[in-house]
Design an enzyme around this catalytic site. Structure first.
Site, PDB file in Angstrom:
ATOM      1  N   HIS A 103       0.815  -1.210   0.000  1.00  0.00           N
ATOM      2  CA  HIS A 103       0.000   0.000   0.000  1.00  0.00           C
ATOM      3  C   HIS A 103       0.852   1.266   0.000  1.00  0.00           C
ATOM      4  O   HIS A 103       0.369   2.328  -0.399  1.00  0.00           O
ATOM      5  CB  HIS A 103      -0.958  -0.018   1.184  1.00  0.00           C
ATOM      6  CG  HIS A 103      -2.104  -0.956   1.001  1.00  0.00           C
ATOM      7  ND1 HIS A 103      -3.350  -0.733   1.535  1.00  0.00           N
ATOM      8  CD2 HIS A 103      -2.202  -2.128   0.320  1.00  0.00           C
ATOM      9  CE1 HIS A 103      -4.163  -1.722   1.200  1.00  0.00           C
ATOM     10  NE2 HIS A 103      -3.477  -2.588   0.468  1.00  0.00           N
ATOM     11  N   HIS A 271      -2.094 -12.455  -2.084  1.00  0.00           N
ATOM     12  CA  HIS A 271      -3.145 -13.190  -1.394  1.00  0.00           C
ATOM     13  C   HIS A 271      -2.704 -14.597  -0.989  1.00  0.00           C
ATOM     14  O   HIS A 271      -3.495 -15.341  -0.396  1.00  0.00           O
ATOM     15  CB  HIS A 271      -4.400 -13.250  -2.261  1.00  0.00           C
ATOM     16  CG  HIS A 271      -5.026 -11.913  -2.461  1.00  0.00           C
ATOM     17  ND1 HIS A 271      -6.163 -11.729  -3.222  1.00  0.00           N
ATOM     18  CD2 HIS A 271      -4.688 -10.678  -2.003  1.00  0.00           C
ATOM     19  CE1 HIS A 271      -6.474 -10.437  -3.229  1.00  0.00           C
ATOM     20  NE2 HIS A 271      -5.589  -9.790  -2.502  1.00  0.00           N
TER      21      HIS A 271
END
Length: 740
Positions: A103, A271
């Site tokens: 991020h 993920h």
């Protein structure tokens, strides 16, 4: 003020309301989101720098003196050093730190090169309080003891990314390398993040235009305000449209320079680790850090301490891990994605997610706090898109069946994600910089500095060639002004102005540019084309000053190399095409941002000060270095009777009270005619980027100085300094030579 975890609604609303038409350059600002935010701007008056390290601090030198091995070991140890105040899921902080690094880097966008990891912006508003960055304040606090220990030798910006790398390595994942050298800043950067009045949910999609095929507003990359990429629940929060989710993913990842394979690899790789958090109703989510109470010391999204210890935490609102081994790299993500059918469910927080139908116990995951318990895995709508979209599915099936291919693709895509905004490879520092040159790094072969006699002979030949001052200056500007101080792309080194797509950009007047480049190539001898273009521009400026009765010397740092088509990803350069360039009085078409604000934006990307911007505009106008206008050729904004001479005439004539300016009705408030106040005769034609230097009080103050008698030399010196700054903006091969 309270903010809802899912919708991003801030109680009390927002004091800034756009009218849906022309927007401001920066859109919604921190002051709009947090009206009570402490204002430090007053302490920066007079140019006072908020950087506590001082102007003489050399971060690259400090970074290269660090005990890099010890730092990585400390980070590795931290991964499993779970703290009671914020326990690690599965006893390992690795997934948490990967999200932090992702991020930090993932705000990068190709449209203007802004965002990204290169200055540690995740520490500041609004990013520190975006819903998508929920609870990452805790990740930064976990890192503080290490940051404090190594001090000036590691910036927050570098630490974020290196920690992500170490996290991947600590869980057996592949890493391509790491380049340090990101220097921290100490205040929020002024970036346009959007105009929406709320974050994430319905109403936060005004950047999307449904009547134009859901076109996303430029230069934004995130689909909704407050997100890094896409809404994981689906387009606009609609989980019933995985195909639309694929469309959104393709668009937003492309806007951060990722192709389909890189998108799939990054999604699957990210993920493979960790879990989503949505164990509690969304309305129990606390206030974001920037709006929290003083005594909480910059921490936000807080909940009951016992619930934190038990793992009852909400961040995205989705709840559960993707794989049965959330702290181990592998291919379980793709294996499960294709093994099971998935049904749409909702988390305890009310978020939409997908759960496998009748999962085998072996494919269940341990509870994040109690490994003796088993919980089902989940997928988001974004994950389902990799299965539903034909192109994504083909890539996903290949990665499912070829672990080595996934390893390599993820490692390279992660490296690109984390380094895309660092510019040329020469800026990368440290022992783990990969030796391989990658095309997205815009490689330029090393150049050779010509002799003084070769330079002198070339400049003389150029001035005798029949090419005009205007033509030479415009060619040099076209070459150098692509530079962006945001991601350090573009610039004169490499002379990519002679390659596609730059040679064909309308702003560059392609036919004229081709003529100039052809002649310079004929004259350059042993000089690189990159050097020849810049030297020709400097020769033209020196001549223009002489013709006006002045003497200036324009320094040129030679030694540039010439890039080739092989070194150039032409498609990746398309976002660098100027929509507007006020320095050349170029505007492709009327936009939602005022033309004069786009000039400010361009100056910011070039790293220019207000005086430098002002002097460059006035000088370029005097030199006649403007793009050709459909109706007025190369004369619009050229407020002088002696174009081609370097004078302050632009400012003198702009501020002349004997001229009355009127809008040209059919121009849409973009073009103006200057008439003699007494006779009514037309004297000049100008644009918004011209008249703003007379209408805006601060810019007028600058223009008045350059128009004053006795300040001619000041104007010349400021112009030459600013010109040289632009020409040399990308010379990292020179400024970083001492480190390499």
């Amino acid at each position: 003020m309270q903010m809802d975890a899912k919708t991003g609604d801030i109680s009390g609303g927002c004091p800034f309301h756009g009218d849906g038409g022309t927007r401001s350059l920066l859109g919604r600002t921190n002051r709009d989101w947090w009206p009570d935010q402490l204002q430090l701007e007053i302490l920066k008056e007079g140019g006072r720098n908020p950087d506590p390290m001082g102007e003489d601090f050399d971060y690259v030198e400090a970074f290269n003196a660090i005990d890099y091995t010890a730092l990585k070991q400390d980070l590795t140890d931290l991964m499993t050093d779970s703290q009671e105040w914020w326990p690690a899921d599965y006893g390992h902080y690795g997934p948490f730190f990967i999200r932090m690094a992702w991020h930090a880097a993932g705000t990068y966008r190709t449209g203007d090169g802004r965002g990204g990891s290169s200055s540690g912006q995740q520490r500041f508003a609004p990013l520190n309080s975006w819903p998508d960055n929920g609870n990452l304040d805790k990740a930064r606090r976990l890192l503080w003891p290490i940051k404090q220990k190594y001090g000036k030798h590691i910036s927050w910006a570098d630490l974020f990314i290196l920690t992500g790398n170490v996290a991947i390595e600590s869980m057996g994942g592949p890493v391509f390398g790491f380049g340090g050298g990101r220097k921290d800043v100490y205040e929020p950067e002024m970036v346009y993040w959007g105009t929406e009045e709320q974050w994430v949910d319905t109403g936060a999609e005004t950047r999307i235009h449904p009547d134009e095929g859901r076109a996303l507003e430029n230069p934004l990359a995130a689909i909704q305000m407050g997100l890094i990429y896409v809404n994981p629940e689906g387009p606009g929060g609609d989980p019933h449209d995985p195909e639309g989710m694929a469309r959104d993913m393709r668009e937003t990842f492309a806007r951060m320079a990722m192709n389909d394979e890189e998108t799939v690899a990054l999604t699957a790789g990210g993920h493979a680790f960790g879990k989503c958090h949505g164990a509690k109703p969304a309305d129990t989510f606390g206030t974001a850090p920037e709006g929290e109470n003083l005594h909480l010391m910059g921490m936000g999204w807080l909940t009951d301490e016992e619930e934190i210890r038990n793992g009852h935490v909400t961040t995205s609102g989705i709840e559960g891990p993707w794989t049965p081994n959330p702290t181990q790299w592998g291919n379980d993500y793709f294996r499960l994605l294709f093994k099971y059918e998935y049904e749409l469910t909702q988390s305890p927080a009310g978020a939409y997610q997908w759960t496998p139908v009748d999962p085998e116990e072996a494919d269940m995951a341990p509870d994040a706090r109690d490994p003796s318990k088993k919980v089902p895995t989940i997928m988001t709508t974004a994950d389902m898109a990799l299965k539903r979209d034909p192109d994504y599915r083909k890539i996903s099936e290949r990665f499912r069946d070829d672990q080595a291919a996934l390893d390599d693709a993820f490692a390279r895509a992660w490296f690109k994600l984390c380094h895309r905004d660092m510019g040329p490879k020469v800026r990368y520092q440290g022992p783990e910089v990969p030796s391989e040159d990658l095309i997205w790094q815009d490689p330029v072969p090393s150049g050779t500095a010509p002799s003084d006699s070769d330079v002198s002979s070339f400049k003389s030949a150029v001035l005798d060639s029949g090419l005009t001052v205007s033509e030479l200056v415009k060619a040099a500007w076209a070459s150098a002004s692509t530079y962006r101080n945001s991601d350090h792309r573009g610039g004169a080194n490499g002379a990519r102005v002679r390659l596609a797509p730059q040679k064909d950009w309308a702003a560059n007047d392609p036919e004229e540019l081709g003529k100039v480049l052809s002649k310079l190539d004929e004259l350059r001898g042993n000089l690189s084309m990159a050097d020849a273009i810049v030297l020709a521009g400097s020769a033209a400026i020196e001549k223009a000053a002489r013709d006006a009765g002045h003497s200036v010397s324009v320094d040129v740092t030679t030694g540039r190399g010439d890039a080739t088509d092989e070194h150039t990803d032409a498609e990746s350069f398309e976002p660098l095409e100027p929509f507007a360039d006020g320095f050349r009085n170029y505007l492709k078409t009327k936009a939602s941002v005022k033309t004069e604000e786009m000039l400010i934006d361009k100056a910011h990307l070039l790293g220019l000060s207000i005086p430098e911007m002002t002097a460059l505009v006035g000088g370029m106008r005097a030199l006649g270095a403007v793009s050709r206008h459909a109706d007025h050729g190369d004369r619009i904004g050229v407020l002088t009777d002696r174009p081609g001479q370097l004078t302050n005439d632009f400012f003198v004539n702009l501020l002349d009270m004997g001229t009355k300016w009127e809008v040209v009705d059919e121009s849409g408030d973009e073009e103006f005619v200057g008439k003699d106040r007494k006779s009514g005769d037309e004297k000049w034609r100008a644009t918004r980027t011209d008249l703003v230097f007379g209408s805006n009080s601060q810019l007028r103050a600058q223009a008045e100085v350059f128009a004053e008698s006795g300040n001619e030399q000041l104007f010349l010196d400021t112009f030459v300094k600013a010109w040289t700054k632009v020409m040399d903006a990308d010379r990292f091969d020179v400024t970083y030579a001492k480190y390499n």
